[in-house]
Motif scaffolding. Structure first.
Motif, short mmCIF file in Angstrom:
data_model
loop_
_atom_site.label_atom_id
_atom_site.label_comp_id
_atom_site.label_asym_id
_atom_site.label_seq_id
_atom_site.Cartn_x
_atom_site.Cartn_y
_atom_site.Cartn_z
N UNK A 53 39.65 29.57 41.57
CA UNK A 53 39.65 30.06 43.37
C UNK A 53 40.03 32.19 43.63
N UNK A 54 39.70 32.29 44.74
CA UNK A 54 40.45 34.12 44.98
C UNK A 54 41.51 33.81 44.97
N UNK A 55 41.98 34.92 43.99
CA UNK A 55 43.86 35.18 44.38
C UNK A 55 45.05 36.18 45.17
N UNK A 56 46.56 35.79 44.76
CA UNK A 56 46.16 37.28 45.73
C UNK A 56 47.76 37.35 44.94
N UNK A 57 47.20 38.44 44.08
CA UNK A 57 48.36 39.03 43.17
C UNK A 57 49.18 40.08 43.78
N UNK A 58 50.96 40.48 43.48
CA UNK A 58 51.64 41.05 44.64
C UNK A 58 52.43 41.04 43.24
N UNK B 228 47.92 31.49 44.86
CA UNK B 228 46.32 30.37 44.51
C UNK B 228 46.50 29.24 45.41
N UNK B 229 45.28 28.39 45.78
CA UNK B 229 45.53 27.35 46.36
C UNK B 229 45.33 26.84 45.52
N UNK B 230 45.14 26.90 43.84
CA UNK B 230 45.28 25.74 42.94
C UNK B 230 46.26 26.14 42.22
#
Ligand SMILES: Nc1ncnc2c1ncn2[C@@H]1O[C@H](COP(=O)(O)OP(=O)(O)OP(=O)(O)O)[C@@H](O)[C@H]1O
Ligand SMILES: [Mg+2]
Length: 457
Positions: free
Chosen positions: A137-142, A87-89
């Motif tokens: 914010x938008x998240x990328x979950x891996x 995340x950016x945050x």
């Protein structure tokens, strides 16, 4: 080097098994690899589907601390499964930097592979984007899964497969060798049978009744060769007897006449007559020996060498002219039909045609016509002599060209004819690459020979 059929068969069996096991091993390995991949993907999808709602539901960073704890608790100590939230945050980020140093936030969603420097096998990742919600914010979950256990299964399976295949190939080679030796038993029995054929008994043959059909042809050919040997042996024996018989008559005459002459005192004229008569007998014997030598040469494959380009009509006319006294005796007329140019040994041709004409003159009805035909038959020139006469039994016809064979048994061995004339015709034909033939039909007896294209001009 002399090969062994059993060894060759064993090698072929082994090669066939090697090929089959190699192909099936590759197919099995591919199929296992595919199912292991599916298994990994399913596990990733399952883990994702469990955690996805949790991550999507919470927005405030305070609650997210709990999410991080949850992810910590779900990460096994051996790090077989790992989680990252990008995340950016930084309040929402989890898992730290990616081991391969790549910026995974830019990559599309879905499955991917990640090489981990200190790990032998890569990690399989499932990446999904969780859309922004409220202040989050938008998240990328891996979710990442270590592929080492799966790869270990695959390599153990491959090793087992290679080992069992190699063992299978060796076993099949050994078994194949034994089976081939066992299967070749009839060959050995046949060879023992052939070895035990008694010498000197040319009538003996191999017993083909119990043979498998693969060997039947071989045994039949072998028996055929034995039969030909027997025929040749019989011919040789008959031939020896014939030569001895033919030479015995003139020898007996010579001995008898000489003994009678020596019994009393003789004047010069009587001695001259005796020597003259002896000379004739000696000449007859000489002729037989010369003819035999000529036939032996032709039978050993000698070819006519003194070839010259001639007109058959002209050569036949010369032979007829030479035999005119014999023909005139019986008021016989000779007609020559046809002509062609050929390359032949003219001396041999004269000898052969003269033999046919002498026979024709001897057996022709008085006052009849003898026909000499010169026919071109494709690539062959055919020379034949026909005369009107008694029909010849077909039993004799096929044997008349054999040495010393005479159809007329009563005449046999009683006159100056030895039964060599037609065998010389056959020898001359074979020396020109041709063959002989005889027919007796419609009151006409025809004997002839051919000359093949090799000798045609
Ligand atoms: N034109 C013919 N008509 C009938 N019989 C024939 C004729 N030509 C040959 N024969 C038969 O074939 C036999 C073999 O002939 P061949 O010329 O080989 O021997 P031959 O004439 O008996 O003796 P040779 O030729 O050695 O003096 C003869 O004895 C005869 O029985
Ligand atoms: Mg003759």
């Amino acid at each position: 080097m002399r090969g062994s059929i059993a060894k060759r068969l064993a090698l072929m069996f082994a090669m066939a098994v090697l090929l089959i096991t190699a192909v099936s091993a590759v197919l099995l390995r591919c199929s296992l690899q595919q199912s292991l991949e599916t298994q990994m993907h399913n596990e990733l999808v399952l883990r994702h589907s469990v955690l996805d709602p949790l991550l999507s539901k919470y927005e405030s960073p305070a609650v997210w601390v709990g999410v991080h704890q949850k992810l910590d608790s779900l990460t096994p100590t051996d790090e077989r499964v790992r989680y990252w939230v990008l995340s950016d945050d930084s309040n929402y980020s989890y898992g730290g930097a990616m081991p391969d140093g790549q910026d995974r936030s830019r990559q599309p969603d879905g499955f991917s592979i990640m090489e981990v420097p200190e790990q032998h096998c890569p990690m399989v990742l499932l990446t999904k984007t969780i859309p922004a919600m409220g202040s989050r914010p938008e998240l990328r979950f891996i979710v990442a899964l270590d592929s080492t256990p799966f790869m270990a299964t695959l390599s153990t399976f491959t090793e087992t497969l290679v080992l069992t295949s190699a063992l299978g190939v060796v076993l099949v080679a050994l078994l194949g060798y034994w089976i081939a030796r066992f299967g070749l038993g009839p060959v050995q029995r046949l060879s023992r049978q052939a070895n035990s054929l008694p010498p000197g008994d040319s009538k003996q043959r191999l017993d083909t009744s119990a043979l498998p059909h693969e060997l039947l042809e071989l045994a039949v050919s072998f028996n055929g060769a034995l039969a030909r040997q027997e025929t040749a042996w019989c011919q040789l024996e008959g031939f020896n007897a014939n030569v001895a018989h033919e030479l015995r008559t003139p020898l007996t005459n010579l001995i008898g006449q000489t003994q009678v002459a020596l019994a009393h005192e003789r004047d010069l004229n009587e001695l001259q007559d005796l020597l003259q008569s002896n000379l004739e007998e000696l000449e007859r014997m000489g002729n037989i020996v010369n003819d035999m030598l000529f036939l032996a040469g032709a039978e050993s494959g000698q070819r006519a060498t003194e070839l010259s380009d001639v007109s058959l009509y002209e050569e036949a006319s010369k032979t007829v002219e030479y035999l005119e006294p014999v023909l005139l005796d019986k008021q016989l007329t000779v007609v020559i039909e046809g002509d062609m140019r050929v390359r032949i040994d003219r001396r041999l041709f004269h000898r052969s045609l003269a033999n046919l004409l002498q026979n024709a003159a001897r057996y022709a009805a008085p006052d009849s016509t003898i026909t000499v035909s010169l026919v071109s038959n494709g690539l062959q020139a055919e020379v034949s002599v026909s005369n009107a006469g008694e029909p010849i039994d077909s039993v004799h016809l096929e044997h008349l060209f054999e040495r010393f064979y005479r159809a007329d048994a009563a005449r046999a061995r009683s006159d100056a004819h030895h039964g060599l004339g037609l065998s010389i015709v056959r020898a001359v034909a074979s020396m020109h690459g041709g063959r002989v033939f005889a027919r007796s039909e419609a009151g006409l007896n025809t004997f002839g020979f051919s000359l093949t294209s090799e000798s045609l001009g």
